[in-house]
Design an enzyme around this catalytic site. Structure first.
Site, PDB file in Angstrom:
ATOM      1  N   ASP A  27     -48.685 -15.465  86.651  1.00  0.00           N
ATOM      2  CA  ASP A  27     -48.984 -16.825  87.115  1.00  0.00           C
ATOM      3  C   ASP A  27     -50.488 -17.127  87.009  1.00  0.00           C
ATOM      4  OD1 ASP A  27     -48.429 -19.302  88.098  1.00  0.00           O
ATOM      5  OD2 ASP A  27     -48.155 -18.674  90.178  1.00  0.00           O
ATOM      6  N   HIS A  44     -51.862 -20.636  78.471  1.00  0.00           N
ATOM      7  CA  HIS A  44     -50.695 -19.824  78.084  1.00  0.00           C
ATOM      8  C   HIS A  44     -51.039 -18.942  76.879  1.00  0.00           C
ATOM      9  CE1 HIS A  44     -48.379 -21.835  81.047  1.00  0.00           C
ATOM     10  NE2 HIS A  44     -48.287 -22.979  80.414  1.00  0.00           N
ATOM     11  N   ASN A  75     -38.660 -23.738  84.651  1.00  0.00           N
ATOM     12  CA  ASN A  75     -39.810 -24.190  83.839  1.00  0.00           C
ATOM     13  C   ASN A  75     -39.442 -25.297  82.835  1.00  0.00           C
ATOM     14  OD1 ASN A  75     -41.416 -20.904  83.691  1.00  0.00           O
ATOM     15  ND2 ASN A  75     -41.763 -22.595  85.104  1.00  0.00           N
ATOM     16  N   ARG A  78     -41.036 -28.765  83.284  1.00  0.00           N
ATOM     17  CA  ARG A  78     -42.437 -29.066  82.954  1.00  0.00           C
ATOM     18  C   ARG A  78     -42.495 -30.145  81.852  1.00  0.00           C
ATOM     19  NH1 ARG A  78     -46.272 -23.893  83.791  1.00  0.00           N
ATOM     20  NH2 ARG A  78     -45.379 -23.287  85.783  1.00  0.00           N
ATOM     21  N   SER A 199     -40.031 -16.650  93.525  1.00  0.00           N
ATOM     22  CA  SER A 199     -39.730 -17.613  92.447  1.00  0.00           C
ATOM     23  C   SER A 199     -38.519 -17.244  91.598  1.00  0.00           C
ATOM     24  CB  SER A 199     -40.958 -17.802  91.547  1.00  0.00           C
ATOM     25  OG  SER A 199     -42.051 -18.289  92.283  1.00  0.00           O
ATOM     26  N   GLU A 210     -41.802  -2.683  95.777  1.00  0.00           N
ATOM     27  CA  GLU A 210     -43.079  -2.879  96.452  1.00  0.00           C
ATOM     28  C   GLU A 210     -43.777  -4.057  95.758  1.00  0.00           C
ATOM     29  OE1 GLU A 210     -44.313  -1.067  99.041  1.00  0.00           O
ATOM     30  OE2 GLU A 210     -42.443   0.077  99.108  1.00  0.00           O
TER      31      GLU A 210
HETATM   32  C1  FPP Z   1     -47.405 -19.316  84.763  1.00  0.00           C
HETATM   33  O1  FPP Z   1     -48.617 -19.989  84.786  1.00  0.00           O
HETATM   34  C2  FPP Z   1     -47.041 -19.006  83.398  1.00  0.00           C
HETATM   35  C3  FPP Z   1     -45.915 -19.445  82.768  1.00  0.00           C
HETATM   36  C4  FPP Z   1     -44.888 -20.292  83.398  1.00  0.00           C
HETATM   37  C5  FPP Z   1     -45.657 -19.150  81.376  1.00  0.00           C
HETATM   38  C6  FPP Z   1     -46.133 -17.814  80.938  1.00  0.00           C
HETATM   39  C7  FPP Z   1     -45.870 -17.739  79.512  1.00  0.00           C
HETATM   40  C8  FPP Z   1     -46.552 -17.006  78.658  1.00  0.00           C
HETATM   41  C9  FPP Z   1     -47.690 -16.125  79.024  1.00  0.00           C
HETATM   42  C10 FPP Z   1     -46.141 -17.102  77.235  1.00  0.00           C
HETATM   43  C11 FPP Z   1     -44.821 -16.396  77.014  1.00  0.00           C
HETATM   44  C12 FPP Z   1     -44.836 -15.631  75.793  1.00  0.00           C
HETATM   45  C13 FPP Z   1     -44.607 -14.311  75.649  1.00  0.00           C
HETATM   46  C14 FPP Z   1     -44.972 -13.694  74.369  1.00  0.00           C
HETATM   47  C15 FPP Z   1     -44.006 -13.419  76.661  1.00  0.00           C
HETATM   48  P1  FPP Z   1     -48.652 -21.490  85.297  1.00  0.00           P
HETATM   49  O2  FPP Z   1     -48.550 -22.394  84.125  1.00  0.00           O
HETATM   50  O3  FPP Z   1     -47.602 -21.717  86.338  1.00  0.00           O
HETATM   51  O4  FPP Z   1     -50.088 -21.519  85.911  1.00  0.00           O
HETATM   52  P2  FPP Z   1     -50.583 -22.393  87.139  1.00  0.00           P
HETATM   53  O5  FPP Z   1     -49.836 -21.896  88.354  1.00  0.00           O
HETATM   54  O6  FPP Z   1     -52.043 -22.079  87.199  1.00  0.00           O
HETATM   55  O7  FPP Z   1     -50.298 -23.819  86.808  1.00  0.00           O
END
Ligand code: FPP
Length: 247
Positions: A27, A44, A75, A78, A199, A210
């Protein structure tokens, strides 16, 4: 891969040295980008870049299973551009990194439903799983279009479809119907980004996990802090509802 222990069972009480299975809620990508005046997708992208280093650190510490929460069933709510951007990042990562992961003997497994994924992405996921299915190193579970409640409901549906008699449904059998059947329950769940919630992640499997949570945003997570999470885990005494021998 043959597991030496029953995946549906937690590790033995007191067994707290290196976690067999580390699961991560990655996150904070959006905030990382916002802090820099960049679009969320830049966060991302940076987040994807962080994954390889994290895998190397966990592998070096003897972790055998790693689960990454990359995209939840929630998600999809979004903005469409962000959703499409994350889909594109996964496609790209599958194209660019599957061979490298294969060379490192990593087994890649998708946790979640492929139903809403594009045909190209489904194919990418299937190819990565097929190519790496016999690898015996780290198992990398990528939870994508994954929700813990949906996973449980899907397991119930499959158990009913298979006409399993009610008296045969125990914890071990139930675990074997989950997307994560091939991995033991996570010993350690790490959440970056400062939130203190689960979540909808690995709801059944996390019964005795843990937790380590940190305000550090996912793209900023350095190996040193990951080591810190592993140290913290090693210092915990896991009782699984039992009492300590000193009590
Ligand atoms: C949470 O940060 C992150 C996500 C919902 C997406 C994570 C996805 C990736 C890292 C890409 C996936 C690809 C691979 C190769 C596994 P957020 O957007 O909720 O951050 P915030 O809480 O600061 O808004």
């Amino acid at each position: 891969m043959q597991l030496s222990t029953d995946p549906s069972q937690p590790a033995a009480p007191g067994a707290t040295k290196a976690p067999r299975h580390v699961a991560i809620i990655m996150d904070g990508n959006g905030r990382w980008a916002k802090k820099r005046g960049l679009p969320r997708l830049a966060g991302h992208r940076e987040g994807v870049g962080r994954i390889q280093k994290v895998l190397e650190t966990l592998d070096a510490r003897g972790v055998q299973h790693v689960t990454l929460f990359a995209f939840s069933t929630e998600n999809w709510n979004r903005p469409p551009g962000e959703v499409q951007g994350i889909m594109d990042l996964l496609s790209l990562a599958l194209k660019q990194q599957t061979c490298q992961l294969h060379e490192k003997n990593v087994r890649v497994i998708h946790l979640g439903s492929v139903d809403q994924l594009s045909p190209a992405l489904r194919q990418g996921v299937a190819e990565a799983q097929k190519l790496t299915c016999d690898n015996t190193g780290v198992t990398l579970n990528v939870a994508f279009n994954y929700g813990g409640r949906d996973e449980i409901l899907e397991a119930v549906r499959r158990i009913i479809r298979d006409q399993i008699p009610p008296e045969a449904v125990d914890q071990r059998l139930f675990s074997s119907y989950l997307y994560s059947a091939h991995s033991p329950d996570p010993d350690l769940i790490i959440r970056t980004g400062g939130e203190l919630r689960i979540s909808n992640f690995l709801l059944w499997q996390s019964a005795y996990s843990e937790y380590y949570h940190t305000p550090t945003l996912w793209p900023d997570l350095e190996a040193a802090e990951l080591e810190q999470a592993l140290e913290t885990f090693a210092s915990r005494q896991r009782r699984f509802g039992n009492v300590t021998s000193e009590a």
